[in-house]
Design an enzyme around this catalytic site. Sequence first.
Site, PDB file in Angstrom:
ATOM      1  N   ASN A 164      20.409  -1.323  17.236  1.00  0.00           N
ATOM      2  CA  ASN A 164      19.359  -0.805  18.053  1.00  0.00           C
ATOM      3  C   ASN A 164      20.460   0.806  18.047  1.00  0.00           C
ATOM      4  O   ASN A 164      21.928   0.034  18.994  1.00  0.00           O
ATOM      5  CB  ASN A 164      18.880  -1.253  19.218  1.00  0.00           C
ATOM      6  CG  ASN A 164      18.003  -0.044  19.618  1.00  0.00           C
ATOM      7  OD1 ASN A 164      18.607   1.168  20.577  1.00  0.00           O
ATOM      8  ND2 ASN A 164      18.066  -0.829  21.376  1.00  0.00           N
ATOM      9  N   SER A 213      25.433  -8.614  22.929  1.00  0.00           N
ATOM     10  CA  SER A 213      26.299  -8.673  22.934  1.00  0.00           C
ATOM     11  C   SER A 213      26.842  -9.632  22.066  1.00  0.00           C
ATOM     12  O   SER A 213      27.416 -10.192  21.676  1.00  0.00           O
ATOM     13  CB  SER A 213      27.129  -9.024  24.263  1.00  0.00           C
ATOM     14  OG  SER A 213      27.025  -8.445  25.030  1.00  0.00           O
ATOM     15  N   LYS A 259      19.668   3.388  19.339  1.00  0.00           N
ATOM     16  CA  LYS A 259      19.915   3.830  21.445  1.00  0.00           C
ATOM     17  C   LYS A 259      20.206   5.517  21.466  1.00  0.00           C
ATOM     18  O   LYS A 259      20.147   5.826  20.448  1.00  0.00           O
ATOM     19  CB  LYS A 259      20.819   3.427  21.925  1.00  0.00           C
ATOM     20  CG  LYS A 259      21.262   1.061  22.331  1.00  0.00           C
ATOM     21  CD  LYS A 259      21.918   0.766  23.666  1.00  0.00           C
ATOM     22  CE  LYS A 259      21.048  -0.368  23.393  1.00  0.00           C
ATOM     23  NZ  LYS A 259      21.608  -1.457  24.641  1.00  0.00           N
ATOM     24  N   GLY A 267      25.160  -5.308  26.394  1.00  0.00           N
ATOM     25  CA  GLY A 267      26.148  -4.512  26.253  1.00  0.00           C
ATOM     26  C   GLY A 267      27.519  -4.765  27.571  1.00  0.00           C
ATOM     27  O   GLY A 267      28.037  -4.187  27.582  1.00  0.00           O
ATOM     28  N   HIS A 269      12.284  -2.634  25.543  1.00  0.00           N
ATOM     29  CA  HIS A 269      13.952  -2.835  25.475  1.00  0.00           C
ATOM     30  C   HIS A 269      14.279  -3.242  27.040  1.00  0.00           C
ATOM     31  O   HIS A 269      13.250  -1.972  27.946  1.00  0.00           O
ATOM     32  CB  HIS A 269      14.080  -1.579  25.228  1.00  0.00           C
ATOM     33  CG  HIS A 269      15.543  -2.138  24.650  1.00  0.00           C
ATOM     34  ND1 HIS A 269      16.985  -1.882  25.793  1.00  0.00           N
ATOM     35  CD2 HIS A 269      16.469  -2.844  23.859  1.00  0.00           C
ATOM     36  CE1 HIS A 269      17.784  -1.950  25.403  1.00  0.00           C
ATOM     37  NE2 HIS A 269      18.209  -2.705  24.146  1.00  0.00           N
ATOM     38  N   GLU A 315      15.899 -10.734  24.682  1.00  0.00           N
ATOM     39  CA  GLU A 315      17.451 -10.479  24.919  1.00  0.00           C
ATOM     40  C   GLU A 315      17.402 -10.453  26.675  1.00  0.00           C
ATOM     41  O   GLU A 315      17.147  -9.545  27.542  1.00  0.00           O
ATOM     42  CB  GLU A 315      17.135  -8.886  25.187  1.00  0.00           C
ATOM     43  CG  GLU A 315      17.604  -8.348  23.519  1.00  0.00           C
ATOM     44  CD  GLU A 315      17.717  -7.514  23.377  1.00  0.00           C
ATOM     45  OE1 GLU A 315      17.773  -6.855  22.610  1.00  0.00           O
ATOM     46  OE2 GLU A 315      16.726  -5.980  23.734  1.00  0.00           O
ATOM     47  N   GLU A 360      16.390  -1.493  28.488  1.00  0.00           N
ATOM     48  CA  GLU A 360      16.753  -0.392  29.372  1.00  0.00           C
ATOM     49  C   GLU A 360      16.088   0.581  28.920  1.00  0.00           C
ATOM     50  O   GLU A 360      15.728   1.144  30.792  1.00  0.00           O
ATOM     51  CB  GLU A 360      17.373   0.602  28.582  1.00  0.00           C
ATOM     52  CG  GLU A 360      19.178  -0.182  28.557  1.00  0.00           C
ATOM     53  CD  GLU A 360      19.430  -0.420  27.021  1.00  0.00           C
ATOM     54  OE1 GLU A 360      19.638   0.601  26.236  1.00  0.00           O
ATOM     55  OE2 GLU A 360      20.333  -0.800  27.306  1.00  0.00           O
TER      56      GLU A 360
HETATM   57  P1  PGA Z   1      23.698  -5.159  22.498  1.00  0.00           P
HETATM   58  O1  PGA Z   1      23.166  -4.070  22.930  1.00  0.00           O
HETATM   59  O2  PGA Z   1      24.277  -5.293  21.676  1.00  0.00           O
HETATM   60  O3  PGA Z   1      24.754  -3.730  22.575  1.00  0.00           O
HETATM   61  O4  PGA Z   1      24.067  -5.584  23.929  1.00  0.00           O
HETATM   62  C1  PGA Z   1      21.686  -5.247  22.445  1.00  0.00           C
HETATM   63  C2  PGA Z   1      20.141  -4.607  23.140  1.00  0.00           C
HETATM   64  O5  PGA Z   1      20.176  -3.856  23.873  1.00  0.00           O
HETATM   65  O6  PGA Z   1      19.013  -4.287  21.568  1.00  0.00           O
END
Ligand code: PGA
Length: 250
Positions: free
Chosen positions: A9, A213, A11, A173, A95, A167, A97
Amino acid sequence: MRKKIVAGNWKMNNDLAETQELLSNLKMQLVKKPEAEVMVAPPFTNLHEAFKSLKDTPVIVAAQNMHQNENGAFTGEVSAKMLKSIGVETVILGHSERRAHFHETNEILAEKVNAALNNEVKVIFCFGEELKDRQSEKHFDVVAKQLKESLYHIADASWENIILAYEPVWAIGTGETASPEQAQEMHAFIRKNISEAFNENIAQEVSILYGGSVKPANASEIFAKEDVDGGLIGGASLKAVDFLEIVNAF
Ligand code: PGA
């Protein structure tokens, strides 16, 4: 046998030139055909470039979001039909976010799921609890509610077009990963929940990815867990070498 999948992803990262560089590094370093299905999800503006660049590779290009309506007065939005018309066959929905910054509720996500499925676009459906939910031991309830309200209205046959991505929000993140045991515990819970709401066959066939992560250093031990079928990778998917190490971590 259910599929192993590793999806990147990207982003809101990388302009066109940066995307071209990442795509060419990916292609260069993709020396053997991976065991897992590999996907990347660039921002809308770089979808075309990704298709062009990856056309002779097994890498699938996915979108990060879409609107639930087919067309109309929704300035700035893109529909499932539009994505499908340029060759997008998979979309990430739900997601954390999108839920947090763009107020996507379980109800809106149910509409988005329907719109994707109606247009024969596969869904990577993301969900997961916040830190406060885990601290108050409500994480199983929160996840069950997210699944029930956004997904459990679909027909049995639609499950072949669904990929789940658990997730936990506190691990996205942040550098904080759920332990392989925490991931396994939740993935097993999700499968049981689906088996109760639908049937055991659907529960066993759906791929459940872990996200939050994941890095080259922890991917193999997470992917080794019985109910973890791969990962949705944010930060580490922006470096081809790291992403491919994760892709090959099974
Ligand atoms: P990350 O993000 O691997 O940077 O923690 C995962 C995601 O948001 O799908």
